[in-house]
Design an enzyme around this catalytic site. Sequence first.
Site, short mmCIF file in Angstrom:
data_model
loop_
_atom_site.label_atom_id
_atom_site.label_comp_id
_atom_site.label_asym_id
_atom_site.label_seq_id
_atom_site.Cartn_x
_atom_site.Cartn_y
_atom_site.Cartn_z
N GLU A 1 132.38 73.88 83.54
CA GLU A 1 133.23 74.29 84.69
C GLU A 1 132.38 74.83 85.85
O GLU A 1 132.80 74.80 87.00
CB GLU A 1 134.25 75.35 84.25
CG GLU A 1 135.35 74.79 83.36
CD GLU A 1 136.36 75.84 82.90
OE1 GLU A 1 137.41 75.43 82.39
OE2 GLU A 1 136.10 77.06 83.01
N HIS B 1 138.37 81.91 85.48
CA HIS B 1 139.82 81.69 85.61
C HIS B 1 140.57 81.86 84.29
O HIS B 1 141.67 81.32 84.14
CB HIS B 1 140.08 80.31 86.22
CG HIS B 1 139.67 79.15 85.35
ND1 HIS B 1 139.23 77.95 85.87
CD2 HIS B 1 139.63 78.99 84.01
CE1 HIS B 1 138.95 77.12 84.88
NE2 HIS B 1 139.19 77.73 83.74
C1 DHB Z 1 139.75 80.36 78.16
C2 DHB Z 1 138.89 80.07 79.22
C3 DHB Z 1 139.16 78.99 80.06
O1 DHB Z 1 138.34 78.62 81.10
C4 DHB Z 1 140.30 78.22 79.86
O2 DHB Z 1 140.57 77.23 80.74
C5 DHB Z 1 141.16 78.50 78.81
C6 DHB Z 1 140.88 79.57 77.95
C7 DHB Z 1 139.50 81.53 77.26
O3 DHB Z 1 138.43 82.16 77.31
O4 DHB Z 1 140.41 81.89 76.49
FE FE Z 2 139.06 76.61 81.99
#
Ligand code: DHB
Ligand code: FE
Length: 279
Positions: free
Chosen positions: A240, A12
């Site tokens: 996650e 996400h």
């Molecule tokens: C990123 C990934 C995430 O799951 C998130 O919630 C915020 C940033 C990232 O890779 O930048």
């Molecule tokens: Fe995230």
Amino acid sequence: MAKILAGVGTSHVPAIGAALDLGKSEEPYWKPIFDGYEKSKQWLAETNPDVVILVYNDHGTAFGLDVVPTFSLGVTDLYPPADEGWGPRPVPDVHGHLELSRHLAESLIFDEFDLTIINEMAVDHGLTVPLSLMCGQPEAWPFKVIPLAVNVVQYPPPTGNRCFNLGRAIKKAVENFDDDLNVVVMGTGGMSHQLHGERAGMINREWDNRFLDDLSGDVKRLVQLDHVEYMRETGAEGIEMVMWLIMRGTLNDNVKEVYRFYHVPGSNTAIGNIILENV
Ligand code: DHB
Ligand code: FE
């Protein structure tokens, strides 16, 4: 009766949403990611579910650190995109399925999963980026969405086993809903990533791909993984992925992997996408 047709796992990463919203999806950095989701988009359009139960985490947007529910269920009919600091994403409002939400709340709580009920909520990138990846940029989302928010931000998050068993209870609840709805469940977040500290940017391709393999091959191994393993092997935010186990729990014991996409880099995260159909 309602039935669950399939499960989808997807990352996400918020920068993917920004890339799409700002017209950058054809740029060399982003194009391989959007190309990798083309098959999934086609599959979802053909599958044409009535409702998607979308398992995601809020990132300090709807809930701050003042209130941290472990599992919470949206029980309303409208979830506007949240303002995460740059204004709300220019994506359609998310429409809920109030009757199925009410039924899920009752069935899950009577099944002793004491969910928090959400009667009003804006949804952040954790929910809207998966919709963008799986549907592109439609004028309206083509199905109703029921958000199921999981705490993976503030220690202690729920165990993978608890997540899987919640999925099992969701399966039972959906299968006891009287209307003939076709339901797809999405588990979102991941895969390996750490956003801060000395290990920021760490990725573990081998671990991630074994996780993808075992969603169809050895779920028993996945539900036993503890938090320290996620943290050590996949970075602080890799936790996650327990949300994918809720999705997996809603499916039959035997599933068929119909599509997989894995790509690095996508911001700081290993981008993963899988489609599992019930057999
Ligand atoms: C990123 C990934 C995430 O799951 C998130 O919630 C915020 C940033 C990232 O890779 O930048
Ligand atoms: Fe995230």
